[in-house]
Design a protein around this motif. Structure first.
Motif, PDB file in Angstrom:
ATOM      1  N   VAL A   1       0.857  -1.186   0.000  1.00 30.10           N
ATOM      2  CA  VAL A   1       0.000   0.000   0.000  1.00 30.10           C
ATOM      3  C   VAL A   1       0.894   1.237   0.000  1.00 30.10           C
ATOM      4  O   VAL A   1       1.638   1.483   0.949  1.00 30.10           O
ATOM      5  CB  VAL A   1      -0.926   0.019   1.235  1.00 30.10           C
ATOM      6  CG1 VAL A   1      -1.739   1.316   1.260  1.00 30.10           C
ATOM      7  CG2 VAL A   1      -1.844  -1.195   1.227  1.00 30.10           C
ATOM      8  N   ILE A   2       0.839   2.015  -1.066  1.00 29.52           N
ATOM      9  CA  ILE A   2       1.606   3.252  -1.162  1.00 29.52           C
ATOM     10  C   ILE A   2       0.772   4.378  -0.566  1.00 29.52           C
ATOM     11  O   ILE A   2      -0.381   4.579  -0.952  1.00 29.52           O
ATOM     12  CB  ILE A   2       1.963   3.557  -2.627  1.00 29.52           C
ATOM     13  CG1 ILE A   2       2.859   2.451  -3.190  1.00 29.52           C
ATOM     14  CG2 ILE A   2       2.653   4.910  -2.747  1.00 29.52           C
ATOM     15  CD1 ILE A   2       3.149   2.589  -4.675  1.00 29.52           C
ATOM     16  N   THR A   3       1.349   5.106   0.379  1.00 27.63           N
ATOM     17  CA  THR A   3       0.591   6.160   1.063  1.00 27.63           C
ATOM     18  C   THR A   3       0.850   7.550   0.495  1.00 27.63           C
ATOM     19  O   THR A   3      -0.002   8.428   0.603  1.00 27.63           O
ATOM     20  CB  THR A   3       0.906   6.167   2.566  1.00 27.63           C
ATOM     21  OG1 THR A   3       2.302   6.447   2.754  1.00 27.63           O
ATOM     22  CG2 THR A   3       0.569   4.827   3.199  1.00 27.63           C
ATOM     23  N   HIS A   4       2.023   7.766  -0.077  1.00 26.16           N
ATOM     24  CA  HIS A   4       2.344   9.066  -0.654  1.00 26.16           C
ATOM     25  C   HIS A   4       3.217   8.875  -1.897  1.00 26.16           C
ATOM     26  O   HIS A   4       4.046   7.968  -1.944  1.00 26.16           O
ATOM     27  CB  HIS A   4       3.122   9.960   0.325  1.00 26.16           C
ATOM     28  CG  HIS A   4       2.355  10.366   1.541  1.00 26.16           C
ATOM     29  ND1 HIS A   4       2.108   9.496   2.583  1.00 26.16           N
ATOM     30  CD2 HIS A   4       1.790  11.546   1.886  1.00 26.16           C
ATOM     31  CE1 HIS A   4       1.426  10.115   3.526  1.00 26.16           C
ATOM     32  NE2 HIS A   4       1.225  11.358   3.133  1.00 26.16           N
ATOM     33  N   ILE A   5       3.029   9.735  -2.875  1.00 30.23           N
ATOM     34  CA  ILE A   5       3.901   9.791  -4.047  1.00 30.23           C
ATOM     35  C   ILE A   5       4.198  11.255  -4.343  1.00 30.23           C
ATOM     36  O   ILE A   5       3.299  12.100  -4.311  1.00 30.23           O
ATOM     37  CB  ILE A   5       3.256   9.147  -5.289  1.00 30.23           C
ATOM     38  CG1 ILE A   5       3.018   7.645  -5.078  1.00 30.23           C
ATOM     39  CG2 ILE A   5       4.144   9.363  -6.524  1.00 30.23           C
ATOM     40  CD1 ILE A   5       2.323   6.977  -6.259  1.00 30.23           C
ATOM     41  N   GLU A   6       5.448  11.545  -4.608  1.00 30.53           N
ATOM     42  CA  GLU A   6       5.831  12.888  -5.060  1.00 30.53           C
ATOM     43  C   GLU A   6       6.579  12.747  -6.362  1.00 30.53           C
ATOM     44  O   GLU A   6       7.475  11.917  -6.496  1.00 30.53           O
ATOM     45  CB  GLU A   6       6.723  13.568  -4.015  1.00 30.53           C
ATOM     46  CG  GLU A   6       7.152  14.969  -4.441  1.00 30.53           C
ATOM     47  CD  GLU A   6       8.044  15.626  -3.401  1.00 30.53           C
ATOM     48  OE1 GLU A   6       7.524  16.058  -2.365  1.00 30.53           O
ATOM     49  OE2 GLU A   6       9.272  15.666  -3.635  1.00 30.53           O
ATOM     50  N   ILE A   7       6.193  13.568  -7.353  1.00 29.75           N
ATOM     51  CA  ILE A   7       6.848  13.572  -8.658  1.00 29.75           C
ATOM     52  C   ILE A   7       7.562  14.904  -8.827  1.00 29.75           C
ATOM     53  O   ILE A   7       6.993  15.960  -8.571  1.00 29.75           O
ATOM     54  CB  ILE A   7       5.826  13.398  -9.797  1.00 29.75           C
ATOM     55  CG1 ILE A   7       5.036  12.079  -9.653  1.00 29.75           C
ATOM     56  CG2 ILE A   7       6.531  13.461 -11.159  1.00 29.75           C
ATOM     57  CD1 ILE A   7       5.807  10.846 -10.002  1.00 29.75           C
ATOM     58  N   ARG A   8       8.838  14.841  -9.255  1.00 28.89           N
ATOM     59  CA  ARG A   8       9.598  16.051  -9.519  1.00 28.89           C
ATOM     60  C   ARG A   8      10.114  16.006 -10.960  1.00 28.89           C
ATOM     61  O   ARG A   8      10.641  14.969 -11.387  1.00 28.89           O
ATOM     62  CB  ARG A   8      10.785  16.163  -8.549  1.00 28.89           C
ATOM     63  CG  ARG A   8      10.359  16.251  -7.107  1.00 28.89           C
ATOM     64  CD  ARG A   8      11.538  16.189  -6.144  1.00 28.89           C
ATOM     65  NE  ARG A   8      12.294  14.945  -6.245  1.00 28.89           N
ATOM     66  CZ  ARG A   8      11.890  13.789  -5.714  1.00 28.89           C
ATOM     67  NH1 ARG A   8      10.717  13.721  -5.091  1.00 28.89           N
ATOM     68  NH2 ARG A   8      12.619  12.696  -5.816  1.00 28.89           N
ATOM     69  N   GLY A   9       9.976  17.090 -11.668  1.00 24.05           N
ATOM     70  CA  GLY A   9      10.440  17.142 -13.051  1.00 24.05           C
ATOM     71  C   GLY A   9      11.291  18.375 -13.296  1.00 24.05           C
ATOM     72  O   GLY A   9      11.082  19.404 -12.663  1.00 24.05           O
ATOM     73  N   TRP A  10      12.245  18.267 -14.200  1.00 25.15           N
ATOM     74  CA  TRP A  10      13.089  19.415 -14.518  1.00 25.15           C
ATOM     75  C   TRP A  10      13.666  19.271 -15.910  1.00 25.15           C
ATOM     76  O   TRP A  10      13.697  18.191 -16.483  1.00 25.15           O
ATOM     77  CB  TRP A  10      14.220  19.555 -13.496  1.00 25.15           C
ATOM     78  CG  TRP A  10      15.227  18.430 -13.537  1.00 25.15           C
ATOM     79  CD1 TRP A  10      16.376  18.363 -14.287  1.00 25.15           C
ATOM     80  CD2 TRP A  10      15.169  17.192 -12.812  1.00 25.15           C
ATOM     81  NE1 TRP A  10      17.038  17.172 -14.053  1.00 25.15           N
ATOM     82  CE2 TRP A  10      16.322  16.444 -13.160  1.00 25.15           C
ATOM     83  CE3 TRP A  10      14.269  16.662 -11.867  1.00 25.15           C
ATOM     84  CZ2 TRP A  10      16.579  15.180 -12.616  1.00 25.15           C
ATOM     85  CZ3 TRP A  10      14.528  15.418 -11.342  1.00 25.15           C
ATOM     86  CH2 TRP A  10      15.667  14.698 -11.717  1.00 25.15           C
ATOM     87  N   LYS A  11      14.094  20.389 -16.450  1.00 28.43           N
ATOM     88  CA  LYS A  11      14.803  20.410 -17.723  1.00 28.43           C
ATOM     89  C   LYS A  11      16.285  20.544 -17.426  1.00 28.43           C
ATOM     90  O   LYS A  11      16.725  21.553 -16.891  1.00 28.43           O
ATOM     91  CB  LYS A  11      14.332  21.602 -18.567  1.00 28.43           C
ATOM     92  CG  LYS A  11      15.120  21.815 -19.859  1.00 28.43           C
ATOM     93  CD  LYS A  11      14.917  20.695 -20.845  1.00 28.43           C
ATOM     94  CE  LYS A  11      15.623  21.008 -22.162  1.00 28.43           C
ATOM     95  NZ  LYS A  11      15.486  19.905 -23.132  1.00 28.43           N
ATOM     96  N   PRO A  12      17.099  19.508 -17.698  1.00 28.32           N
ATOM     97  CA  PRO A  12      18.532  19.569 -17.377  1.00 28.32           C
ATOM     98  C   PRO A  12      19.234  20.741 -18.079  1.00 28.32           C
ATOM     99  O   PRO A  12      18.849  21.149 -19.160  1.00 28.32           O
ATOM    100  CB  PRO A  12      19.072  18.236 -17.897  1.00 28.32           C
ATOM    101  CG  PRO A  12      17.875  17.341 -17.943  1.00 28.32           C
ATOM    102  CD  PRO A  12      16.721  18.242 -18.303  1.00 28.32           C
ATOM    103  N   ILE A  13      20.259  21.250 -17.407  1.00 28.13           N
ATOM    104  CA  ILE A  13      21.067  22.315 -17.992  1.00 28.13           C
ATOM    105  C   ILE A  13      21.943  21.719 -19.088  1.00 28.13           C
ATOM    106  O   ILE A  13      22.575  20.693 -18.897  1.00 28.13           O
ATOM    107  CB  ILE A  13      21.950  22.962 -16.920  1.00 28.13           C
ATOM    108  CG1 ILE A  13      21.074  23.646 -15.867  1.00 28.13           C
ATOM    109  CG2 ILE A  13      22.916  23.960 -17.533  1.00 28.13           C
ATOM    110  CD1 ILE A  13      21.855  24.206 -14.711  1.00 28.13           C
ATOM    111  N   ASP A  14      21.971  22.365 -20.208  1.00 31.30           N
ATOM    112  CA  ASP A  14      22.789  21.882 -21.337  1.00 31.30           C
ATOM    113  C   ASP A  14      24.272  22.125 -21.065  1.00 31.30           C
ATOM    114  O   ASP A  14      24.634  23.067 -20.403  1.00 31.30           O
ATOM    115  CB  ASP A  14      22.367  22.578 -22.637  1.00 31.30           C
ATOM    116  CG  ASP A  14      20.919  22.225 -23.020  1.00 31.30           C
ATOM    117  OD1 ASP A  14      20.512  21.094 -22.727  1.00 31.30           O
ATOM    118  OD2 ASP A  14      20.244  23.104 -23.597  1.00 31.30           O
TER     119      ASP A  14
END
Length: 248
Positions: free
Chosen positions: A235-248
C-alpha cells in the motif's frame, strides 16, 4: 577619569541578532539537518554556512533558504536531495573578482526557472489515480526533461532493506524513516553505483502513464513491481513527482 567605551556585544549588552540567513538555517538545524546538509542544499561549503552565524554572511541565499524551509514545513520536501531541488532555482551562480560567472565544476544544479515542476499526492489522491501528479509528467515530457519521484509505504512493503545498493535509494540519506513505520524512498535523484540513473526520461514515463490509462499511481506501482523494489500487495501512502529540464 574618562570612562571606557564598551564594545558592541560586551558585558551588559544584548548579543547581535542573527541575520535572516542564520535564522532560516537554524530552522533547518532544529529539524535535524546539519550545517553540512544546509551547504549541500544551497550548493556551498558548510564553512560558509557557519559564517551566517559568525560573520553575518548569507544575504544572497535568503530566498533559496526560505524556499527550502517552506517546502520542509508543508512536507513538499523531506530530505537533502529534495530540499536542494526546490532551492536550486533560487541560488545564483558564483562570480569571479571581475564580475563574471564562475565556471561550474559539476552540473549539480538541475532545475531551471520555468522548467521545474513538482506535485505531491497523499493516500486519498493516490486512490483516485494521483490526478494532480499527471500534469508534472506531461509538462516535463513536453520539454524533454527528466523525472524523479519519492514513494512512501510501510517498511515491509519494500523488497530491499534501506541502504541496499540494489535499490535506487542506494545510500541511507535518500531513505527517510517515519515514526509511523513508513519509509520514503527517492528514485532518480542522483547518479552513481547503486543509486540508479540521474533522472528518468519524462517522455518514456508519459508513455507508461498513458498505458495505465492516465493513472500515475498505477504507473509508479507497476515500475516498482517490475523492477523488484516493492511487493505487489504493498500500500503506497504518498507519491511525489519532480520534473526538470537539465542544464545543457
Amino acid at each position: 577619569m574618562t570612562p571606557r567605551r564598551r564594545r558592541p556585544g560586551g558585558q551588559g549588552q544584548s548579543p547581535q541578532q542573527p541575520n535572516e540567513a542564520a535564522q532560516l538555517t537554524q530552522q533547518l538545524l532544529n529539524a535535524g539537518y546539519t550545517k553540512k546538509d544546509v551547504g549541500q542544499i544551497i550548493g556551498r561549503d558548510p564553512s560558509l554556512v557557519s559564517q551566517f552565524f559568525t560573520k553575518g554572511k548569507g544575504a544572497s541565499f535568503v530566498t533559496a533558504l526560505r524556499t527550502a524551509v517552506q517546502a520542509m514545513t508543508v512536507g513538499a520536501a523531506n530530505n537533502v536531495a529534495e530540499l536542494k531541488a526546490v532551492a536550486a532555482p533560487q541560488v545564483s551562480r558564483r562570480t569571479t573578482n571581475t564580475g563574471r560567472k564562475a565556471r561550474v565544476r559539476a552540473k549539480d544544479v538541475v532545475a531551471t526557472p520555468g522548467n521545474s515542476f513538482m506535485a505531491r499526492a497523499a493516500q486519498q489522491h493516490i486512490a483516485s489515480g494521483g490526478a494532480r501528479l499527471r500534469p508534472v509528467v506531461e509538462k516535463t515530457a513536453a520539454v524533454a526533461g527528466k523525472l524523479a519521484f519519492t514513494v512512501r509505504a510501510k517498511k515491509g512493503a519494500f523488497t530491499h532493506n534501506s541502504g541496499r545498493l540494489a535499490d535506487s535509494a542506494g545510500i541511507r540519506r535518500n531513505v527517510v524513516q517515519r515514526r509511523d513505520g513508513t519509509e520514503e524512498r527517492a528514485y532518480g535523484n542522483s547518479l552513481g553505483p547503486g543509486t540508479g540513473e540521474f533522472g528518468f526520461d519524462a517522455v518514456e514515463w508519459m508513455h507508461r502513464v498513458d498505458q495505465a490509462d492516465g493513472d500515475v499511481t498505477a504507473a509508479v506501482r507497476g515500475w516498482l513491481i517490475e523492477t523488484g523494489r516493492i511487493h505487489p500487495d504493498a500500500v503506497i501512502t504518498h507519491i511525489e513527482i519532480r520534473g526538470w529540464k537539465p542544464i545543457d
